[in-house]
Design an enzyme around this catalytic site. Structure first.
Site, PDB file in Angstrom:
ATOM      1  N   LYS A 142      -6.964  17.670  -4.287  1.00 42.58           N
ATOM      2  CA  LYS A 142      -6.255  18.032  -5.528  1.00 42.58           C
ATOM      3  C   LYS A 142      -5.202  16.970  -5.824  1.00 42.58           C
ATOM      4  CE  LYS A 142      -3.684  22.057  -7.394  1.00 42.58           C
ATOM      5  NZ  LYS A 142      -3.128  23.387  -7.020  1.00 42.58           N
ATOM      6  N   SER A 197      -4.383  27.132 -10.095  1.00 43.57           N
ATOM      7  CA  SER A 197      -4.261  25.778 -10.601  1.00 43.57           C
ATOM      8  C   SER A 197      -5.228  24.783  -9.963  1.00 43.57           C
ATOM      9  CB  SER A 197      -2.837  25.278 -10.385  1.00 43.57           C
ATOM     10  OG  SER A 197      -2.574  25.155  -8.997  1.00 43.57           O
ATOM     11  N   SER A 240      -3.347  29.861  -6.326  1.00 45.17           N
ATOM     12  CA  SER A 240      -3.978  28.678  -6.921  1.00 45.17           C
ATOM     13  C   SER A 240      -5.172  28.117  -6.165  1.00 45.17           C
ATOM     14  CB  SER A 240      -2.940  27.564  -7.094  1.00 45.17           C
ATOM     15  OG  SER A 240      -2.157  27.811  -8.236  1.00 45.17           O
TER      16      SER A 240
END
Lengths: 492, 488
Positions: free
Chosen positions: A81, A156, A180
């Protein structure tokens, strides 16, 4: 051959590469083939490193050919990420304020991946600074759900979940502050684990809510999740909040993974779970039936303070965020306005231009909550609620091995459906937030589909540092169901 | 206009830079004068994703000072973020300690005149990180040097117990002596190792009514001179302002002023209405600190006799003047060396003279401590006793020490011999010379014998003549006795 390769688990691939049956270069090329094919639609990556990845793959293949020892993820293409710092490429946090930011150092988890000989293929899209539940808050690009490209991948860590589901990597790292990792894993039909707070180093993870943030794996199976944990878990002297292994030893999470937990006691919180959509509730019931058939006892527990989790979370997380994000000011690095009259305007305009709407909203909320005269009423009270929620979990875990509940009240929603209604968006975190507030580990595993063929996740929460048992419990379900084997239509 | 009396009330905030090996929360070395931004790393630059790790040594040093200040040490302390935007503060928050300082409720004794002391209360002592420096050297922009960012600072806040500028200065000097004694700071004013912020106001009694003027904090003073001067200046300014406006202390925050060294005035920086909201909250990146008994005892065992106590003891025990005791106790190594010389048999007053007149001078020239001069306590004791025994004159002793420092291997017997340092005390030999001088100087002899106001001067003149004839080697005490006897 190509798709067979891409559908392998990390563990199969790693074993194949280590045994010399499969070339890491071939796997890496296959991944970049998939990226070429699906990425224009899915949009999971902010950046990819094809040359670098192939070089690493060749290096691993050469080591194996030469009989040299290799790491635990030898030659496995993985994604990270874009909230974790890498010395290669940019580290953007999907924000315009860091659009061109090059980190001078690697996050500890990135160092660990590299040391384990993983092949890092790219950095995935996300909600800006990990603030959001749909990846729609990315300041840089849009990611869609591989199961239905009109829908969000969750957030997220939406890019990581979409990349794993879309076969554009074998596993990915996400970060989870209020759900997330778990919520996008659930929306994309993959496995996502938020480890115990302190289990994985946060050094190099760009902070959102420091007391809640935790890095964890997004994978296509529980076994892969265990393998990733073997690589990333452990005390880091650079992170004071990472936990001393004398008190909480890290174990080999793969070693006993296939051993079912004897006399498993599962707790549910019926009145709390009742808020979920009907298909989600149904999937939970079916999942519990699977565990019952495996001999588990299901009990009901009362966790009265979970209702206050969202309120407490949006104070604690935003307060910490308002402080953590103060450093993006255009002075030392990142976006700097071209229209500043004085240094105060360097701050105000750089930040006004660089941050997106949701990030600004949370900075404002957090600044307010910490302001003189409001601190006691908001921040201090939120900390008290947090303690009560910890107490709820402690009480529950005296009676059971784990708690099960939905991951999200809904399946993946339509792009744009909730973006203008932040409160509704916040409510989609209702089941995931309490694990962050309590610091306990929680996993999302595929447990069914709704009528629109959208994946549903089952959330299992365990006591702090009981990741080994948590993974075994998840594995019990996985080895008796086929949900995790289903693939999004786009990759079939 | 009726009777008006006033007194000044001062409390002090002091920042002391600790001389740790590395910065407060990262591994960078401390810096002074290095190339800008050469002592930095991602952590002290506040790059995205970095985390602080507490420097244990800084904590030990801070607790040591807090113990020396007789503070109560918190059982549990934590780190807080203090938020404000400034270009020299890379994270735009400073890691500090807010509501649970590591030390609180202590005091420091400061010396007053005539060996008296005064006790000044210490409200709190806490650790924090320093900011960098903004440089305004070029045209229409500023530059930031972050070498200093993250340097450990101990902040000490006193009660408003000081009632003159001189007392404020004395406290600052005493604190400097203390932290140097404890070895936790170089406390070099030139390098900004100590910075002061006095809080000043007046209590005025006018026509039997008491008034308090608004509190003013003068920011960032880095010399004893400026500190003392600013309090004096502020005292006068507040008195003038009160007489003009009659303004008294109200609710809310204090006003801050800066020091204008060119015009020797304080300048308004921020009105009380503009008090910033620092939005303190516990730093989630650092774990709270619990002080274990054993650990605290270990730190406590490193405490030494504090300079003020030692100064008083030197006056009592060695019958030194307060001034001499002050000079000897200014540096811990000097005081300890002095006691070693006394233990080796030197008479305290004589040893004190030797150390203050020549020992410290030599050490200063060489840039070392007295103990590092290659002259042993035994050497000093010997020279000291040779003066007391009449073998050396005081100036001869100083000379002997200087020569010994140049050539430590040479025995004193040789040094004395080669340089004719040994005094002539032989009465027979000296009598002959005295007689010759009496014969040669009838006028002076007459002045002495006739008494009167010229007598003393004349006797000194005769003594001088004897010294000249003996090339300074005569023992003046013996010569004086002979002169007294012959002319008495």
């Amino acid at each position: 051959m190509q798709s067979e390769l891409l559908n392998m688990s990390c563990k199969e691939l790693r074993d194949g590469i280590a045994a010399g049956r499969i070339k890491s270069a071939a796997a890496t090329e296959a991944v970049f083939g998939a990226i070429e094919k699906y990425e224009p639609v899915i949009g999971a990556y902010i950046s990819t490193f094809e040359g670098r990845a192939l070089a690493k793959a060749n290096e691993v293949d050469a080591k194996i050919a030469a009989g040299e020892p290799v790491g635990e993820l030898a030659g496995v293409p993985v994604a990270v990420k874009d909230v974790m710092c890498t010395t290669f490429g940019v580290t953007t946090c999907a924000s315009r304020i860091l659009e061109n930011f090059h980190s001078p150092y690697n996050a500890t988890v990135v160092e660990k991946l590299l040391a384990a000989d993983a092949v890092i293929v790219g950095k995935t899209n996300m909600d800006e600074f990990a603030m959001g539940s749909s990846t729609e808050n990315s300041g840089l690009k849009e990611t869609v759900n591989p199961w239905d490209t009109t829908r969000v991948p969750g957030g997220s860590s939406g890019g990581s979940a979409a990349a794993v589901a879309g076969r554009m990597c074998f596993a990915a790292l996400g970060s989870d502050t209020g759900g997330s990792i778990r919520q996008p894993a659930s929306f994309c039909g993959v496995v996502g684990l938020k480890p115990t707070y302190g289990r994985v180093s946060r050094f190099g993870l760009v902070a959102y809510g420091s007391s809640l943030d935790q890095i964890g794996p997004v994978t296509r199976s529980v076994a892969d999740c265990a393998l990733m944990m073997n690589v990333i878990a452990g005390r880091d002297p650079a992170d004071s909040t990472s936990v001393d292994e004398k008190n909480a030893p890290v174990c080999d999470y793969l070693e006993k993974l296939d051993e079912p937990v004897d006399k498993l006691k599962v707790a549910i919180v019926p009145q709390f779970s009742a808020g979920a959509d009907e298909p989600v509730q149904k999937a939970l019931t079916c999942a519990l039936d699977v565990y019952k058939k495996l001999g588990a006892e299901i009990i009901e527990v009362d966790m009265p303070h979970l209702d206050y989790a969202i309120a407490a979370y949006y104070i604690v997380a935003t307060a910490e965020a308002s402080s953590n994000l103060a450093r993006y000011d255009g002075v030392h690095y990142g976006h700097r306005t071209e229209n500043a009259g004085d240094y105060v305007e360097v701050y105000s305009k750089s930040r006004a231009e660089g941050f997106g709407k949701e990030v600004k909203r949370r900075i404002m909320l957090g600044t307010y909550a910490l302001s003189s005269g409001y601190y006691d009423a908001y921040y201090l009270k939120a900390l008290k609620v947090r303690n009560l929620i910890r107490g709820d979990f402690a009480g529950a875990f005296e009676k059971c091995d784990c708690v099960m509940m939905p991951v999200s009240p809904t399946t993946a929603f339509k792009i744009g459906e909730k973006i203008d209604d932040p409160l509704t968006m916040y409510l989609s975190d209702i089941y995931t937030i309490s694990a962050n507030l309590a610091g306990v580990p929680a996993i999302s595993i595929p447990c069914g589909f709704d009528d629109s063929e959208l994946p549903i996740g089952l959330q299992i929460l365990a006591p702090a540092f009981a990741e080994d048992r948590l993974l075994r419990i998840a594995r019990m379900f996985e080895s008796n169901t086929d949900w995790h084997r289903k693939k999004p239509t786009i990759v079939e | 206009m009726g009777e008006l009396r006033y007194r000044v009330v001062v409390g002090l905030e002091i920042h002391v830079q600790l001389c740790t090996k590395s910065k407060m929360f990262c591994g960078c070395a401390l810096s002074f004068g290095e190339e800008a931004n050469s002592r930095v790393c991602p952590v002290c630059l506040g790059m995205p994703g970095v985390l602080p790790v507490m420097n244990e040594q800084a904590l030990e040093y801070a607790v040591l000072v807090a113990l020396a200040l007789d503070c109560k040490i918190a059982e549990f302390t934590k780190w807080d973020r203090k938020s404000y935007y400034y270009p020299d503060l890379p994270k735009n928050y400073q890691i500090s300690q807010y509501d649970l300082p590591l030390g609180s409720g202590g005091f420091i004794e400061i010396p007053l005149e005539a060996g008296r002391t005064k006790r000044i209360g210490i409200i709190r002592a806490h650790l924090e990180e320093d900011a960098g420096k903004n440089l305004h050297t070029a045209g229409n922009f500023s530059q930031v040097d972050l070498n200093r960012a993250g340097t450990p600072l101990l902040e000490i806040v006193t009660e408003p117990d000081m009632s003159s500028a001189a007392e404020v200065r004395t406290l600052a000097v005493e604190l400097q002596r203390m932290v140097r004694y404890l070895g936790v700071s170089e406390a070099d004013m030139q390098k900004g190792h100590m910075r002061f912020e006095p809080n000043i106001n007046l209590i005025i009694t006018k026509d039997g009514v008491e008034y308090k003027t608004p509190i003013v904090e003068v920011k960032n003073l880095n010399s004893f001179r400026v500190l003392e001067r600013s309090v004096d200046v502020e005292e006068q300014r507040q008195l003038d302002e009160f007489l003009e406006t009659g303004e008294v202390m109200g609710m809310g925050n204090k006003t801050t002023r800066g020091w204008d060294d060119i015009n020797q005035v304080t300048v308004l920086q921020r009105e009380k209405e503009e008090a910033p909201d620092y939005r303190y909250f516990p730093d989630p990146d650092l774990v709270p600190v619990e002080f274990k008994c054993e650990w605290l005892e270990d730190i406590r065992s490193r405490l030494c006799e504090l300079p003020i106590k030692r100064q008083i003891r030197f006056v009592d025990e060695y019958k030194l003047s307060d001034y001499d005791a002050g000079v000897l106790t200014a540096e811990r190594s000097t005081a300890e060396f002095f006691e070693r010389v006394v233990a080796a048999g030197g008479k305290p007053k004589r040893v004190c003279n030797l150390l203050t007149q020549v020992g410290l001078k030599l050490a200063n020239e060489k840039g070392c401590s007295v103990a590092e001069l290659d002259i042993t306590p035994k050497d000093f004791a010997q020279v000291s006793n040779d003066v007391d025994g009449g073998i050396l004159s005081a100036s001869g002793a100083n000379k002997a020490i200087e020569l010994k420092a140049q050539d430590p291997d040479k025995p004193f017997s040789v040094i004395y011999e080669e340089n004719n340092l040994i005094q002539k005390s032989d009465v027979g030999e000296l009598e002959q010379i005295v007689e010759q001088v009496i014969v040669d100087n009838p006028k002076a002899v007459e002045d002495v014998t006739s008494g009167g106001k010229k007598s003393k001067k004349a006797q000194s003149f005769l003594l001088g003549q004897v010294m000249q004839k003996t090339k300074g080697q005569a023992n003046p005490k013996v010569v004086s006795e002979i002169l007294d006897r012959k002319l008495g």
